[in-house]
Design an enzyme around this catalytic site. Structure first.
Site, mmCIF file in Angstrom:
data_model
loop_
_atom_site.group_PDB
_atom_site.id
_atom_site.type_symbol
_atom_site.label_atom_id
_atom_site.label_comp_id
_atom_site.label_asym_id
_atom_site.label_seq_id
_atom_site.Cartn_x
_atom_site.Cartn_y
_atom_site.Cartn_z
ATOM 1 N N LYS A 171 5.931 -7.410 -3.202
ATOM 2 C CA LYS A 171 7.296 -7.930 -3.264
ATOM 3 C C LYS A 171 7.598 -8.773 -2.016
ATOM 4 O O LYS A 171 8.103 -9.879 -2.095
ATOM 5 C CB LYS A 171 8.279 -6.775 -3.404
ATOM 6 C CG LYS A 171 9.720 -7.191 -3.518
ATOM 7 C CD LYS A 171 10.631 -5.999 -3.736
ATOM 8 C CE LYS A 171 12.084 -6.446 -3.666
ATOM 9 N NZ LYS A 171 13.017 -5.318 -3.762
ATOM 10 N N GLU A 218 10.576 8.753 -2.660
ATOM 11 C CA GLU A 218 11.032 7.611 -1.868
ATOM 12 C C GLU A 218 12.498 7.307 -2.183
ATOM 13 O O GLU A 218 13.243 6.838 -1.331
ATOM 14 C CB GLU A 218 10.146 6.390 -2.140
ATOM 15 C CG GLU A 218 10.234 5.346 -1.040
ATOM 16 C CD GLU A 218 9.151 4.268 -1.132
ATOM 17 O OE1 GLU A 218 9.289 3.370 -1.970
ATOM 18 O OE2 GLU A 218 8.177 4.330 -0.362
HETATM 19 O O1 LIG Z 1 5.436 -4.771 -2.617
HETATM 20 P P1 LIG Z 1 5.354 -4.674 -1.144
HETATM 21 O O2 LIG Z 1 6.406 -5.513 -0.464
HETATM 22 O O3 LIG Z 1 3.974 -4.994 -0.652
HETATM 23 O O4 LIG Z 1 5.657 -3.188 -0.739
HETATM 24 C C1 LIG Z 1 4.820 -2.150 -1.102
HETATM 25 C C2 LIG Z 1 5.430 -0.802 -0.791
HETATM 26 O O5 LIG Z 1 5.478 -0.619 0.595
HETATM 27 C C3 LIG Z 1 6.627 -0.143 1.265
HETATM 28 O O6 LIG Z 1 6.203 0.520 2.387
HETATM 29 C C4 LIG Z 1 7.572 0.725 0.492
HETATM 30 O O7 LIG Z 1 7.554 2.054 0.936
HETATM 31 C C5 LIG Z 1 7.358 0.715 -0.990
HETATM 32 O O8 LIG Z 1 8.594 0.928 -1.613
HETATM 33 C C6 LIG Z 1 6.759 -0.584 -1.460
HETATM 34 O O9 LIG Z 1 6.602 -0.525 -2.860
#
Ligand SMILES: O=P(O)(O)OC[C@H]1O[C@H](O)[C@H](O)[C@@H](O)[C@@H]1O
Length: 509
Positions: free
Chosen positions: A193, A333
């Site tokens: 994301k 979470e």
């Molecule tokens: O999708 P991204 O931005 O790579 O994030 C990946 C993951 O890492 C973070 O640390 C959060 O704890 C998660 O909620 C998230 O899904």
């Protein structure tokens, strides 16, 4: 002291039920065995073996009513900024339908449909190429959902692509995934994301170098500029997501592209439709017939009235063995918070520890503790009525074990020999799917999402942020230069640990 939202009253109700056996609760209420059950589409759940009675249920539904659960569900679906600490909507429901007709809901749904068209086109193009294998690189919400669904639904043989997942920053993980794959026949999806996640950036760099041809590198992100800057992925190979989709609620978005590649776009849409069916049920059904409300208020009862500190989830289906891992992120979470929306202490216990494993395997590992241990762990049993394999005898045995364990936990068994005595009174819910299909799995996952939202409502917390995971990342970022030898660690214990580590590695490593 923060308000406890009537939860104290629940505890005194629970005290009145102490010493009343589950069997006598069932015997005293002829309608209970079949009547403490709710069906929503392909999902049936029976709550008769929970440790509450009708008066307690009345209090739980009254609590949900007093918190305006129906109104708060409408706020969620309608795109209000329910993620208050980050000032955002949480519109994962708009990825699978448009139920409220609000402008933001409609817009979000239209964006989701447009991206689905692109997913279909990209999938078709890949299918027409020589690609046979997909490596999906991502972690947390950018990994666990697709991993669960692909493991549960991908055909054992004969699918369009074999889909592999890489999440851990441990280089051994990359090495294992790549062993046996041919870069010329592999496409790589970088899913993040933020596109700022250490694990995904490091593994992405390994995969890009291994691939040797950027034309088979794709990104799924809410931050396309970063994907372009870090990996030179052109926008036509970037599938967008949006800040109104939380990571752990994102498998319905382009984050689900690995699912679409593994089971086909039509089946991916069936998954979304299954979730949309549960959405409609949860949004439109009165509280007492609403499956998500039953599930959430049962969780609240077990946590705040019975003071139970874990929740086990035990799928009696090999294909759902990753469900506990997935739910750990979704639930813990989301609900692992100690302050209310206004920043005041929450004043009651929030999320228990979620854990579990597939039956019957887990019967032969940790069930001893569930039957005779000193603490009581409530259980969500999940079964599937009809199997789709060719071994009917095994399926009957699997289901016999499922129903038996739920009965044994509830009723126990006396013996003159204390070592052979089972106290029973272990609460459980039994969830039964008609069959395991994209539709029923979508509905099941959406049920848990909505239960989480409603539990957050009771506790007055924001289930959509996760600031708690940031501190460890910050410390790791500060410590990396110390491991590289550039600086000393400031914390004396960490410094001692690093000194110990240095003695064990050669100076060049
Ligand atoms: O999708 P991204 O931005 O790579 O994030 C990946 C993951 O890492 C973070 O640390 C959060 O704890 C998660 O909620 C998230 O899904």
């Amino acid at each position: 002291m923060a308000t406890t939202n009537g939860l104290d009253e629940l505890a005194s109700r629970a005290a009145r039920l102490e010493g009343v056996s589950t069997a006598s609760l069932v015997a005293a209420d002829p309608d209970r065995a079949a009547g403490f059950a709710v069906r929503a589409g392909p999902v049936y759940a029976n709550f008769a073996r929970q440790r509450y009675d009708r008066k307690a249920l009345d209090a739980l539904f009254a609590l949900a009513e007093s918190l305006d659960a129906p109104g708060r569900l409408r706020a969620l679906f309608g795109g209000e900024p329910v993620n208050q600490t980050e000032g955002r909507a949480a519109l994962h429901t708009a990825l699978r339908g448009d139920l409220t007709g609000t402008e933001s809901g409609r817009e979000a749904h239209a964006q989701a449909l447009a991206v689905r068209e692109r997913m279909r086109a990209l999938g078709d193009a890949l299918a027409a190429s020589q690609v046979t294998d997909i490596v999906s690189v991502g972690i947390g919400g950018s990994d666990l959902g697709p991993r669960l669904v692909v493991d549960a639904l991908a055909p054992v043989e004969g699918g369009r692509f074999r889909v592999h997942f890489l999440s851990n920053v441990d280089g051994a993980a990359a090495q294992r995934v790549l062993a046996g794959l041919d870069p010329a026949r592999t496409a790589v999806l970088l899913i993040s994301k933020t596109f700022g996640t250490q694990e995904t950036l490091l593994n992405g760099a390994i995969l890009r170098a291994w691939l040797g041809d950027d034309r088979r590198l794709y990104a799924i992100t809410a931050n396309p500029d970063r994907a372009t800057a870090a990996f030179a992925i052109p926008h036509e190979r970037v599938l967008p997501m949006w800040d109104w989709v939380g990571g752990r609620y994102s498998l319905w978005s382009a984050v689900g592209f690995p699912i679409a590649l593994a089971i086909g776009m039509d089946q991916f849409e069936a998954l979304l439709n299954g979730a949309a069916g549960m959405d409609a049920h949860v949004l439109l059904t009165p509280l007492r017939e609403n499956l998500a409300v039953w599930h959430a208020m049962t969780a609240v009862w077990n946590r705040n009235a019975l003071k139970l500190s874990t929740q086990a989830v035990l799928p009696y289906d090999e294909r759902l063995k990753l469900l506990p891992n997935y739910l750990q992120q979704l639930v813990m979470e989301s609900l692992g918070k100690s302050v209310r929306l206004d920043g005041s202490p929450v004043g009651v216990d929030t999320v228990p520890v979620w854990w579990g494993g597939a039956g019957t395997d887990s019967q032969h590992s940790f069930f001893q503790a569930l039957h005779q241990g000193t603490s009581i762990e409530p259980v969500d049993f999940i079964g599937v009525a009809r199997s789709d394999h060719d071994h009917p005898g095994n399926h009957l045995a699997l289901l016999a074990n499922l129903f038996a364990q739920s009965e044994a936990f509830a009723n126990g068994q006396d013996s003159d020999d204390p070592h052979r005595s089972y106290a029973g009174q272990r609460p459980s819910t039994l969830i039964l799917l008609d069959e395991l299909t994209p539709k029923s799995l979508g509905a099941l996952i959406a049920l848990y999402e909505h239960s989480v939202y409603l539990q957050g409502l009771v506790w007055g917390i924001n289930p959509f942020d996760q600031f708690g995971v940031e501190l460890g990342k910050q410390v790791a970022n500060r410590l990396l230069p110390a491991l590289e030898g550039a600086v000393e660690a400031k914390d004396p214990v960490t410094a001692a640990l690093l000194a110990e580590w240095r003695q064990r590695v050669s100076p060049t490593r």
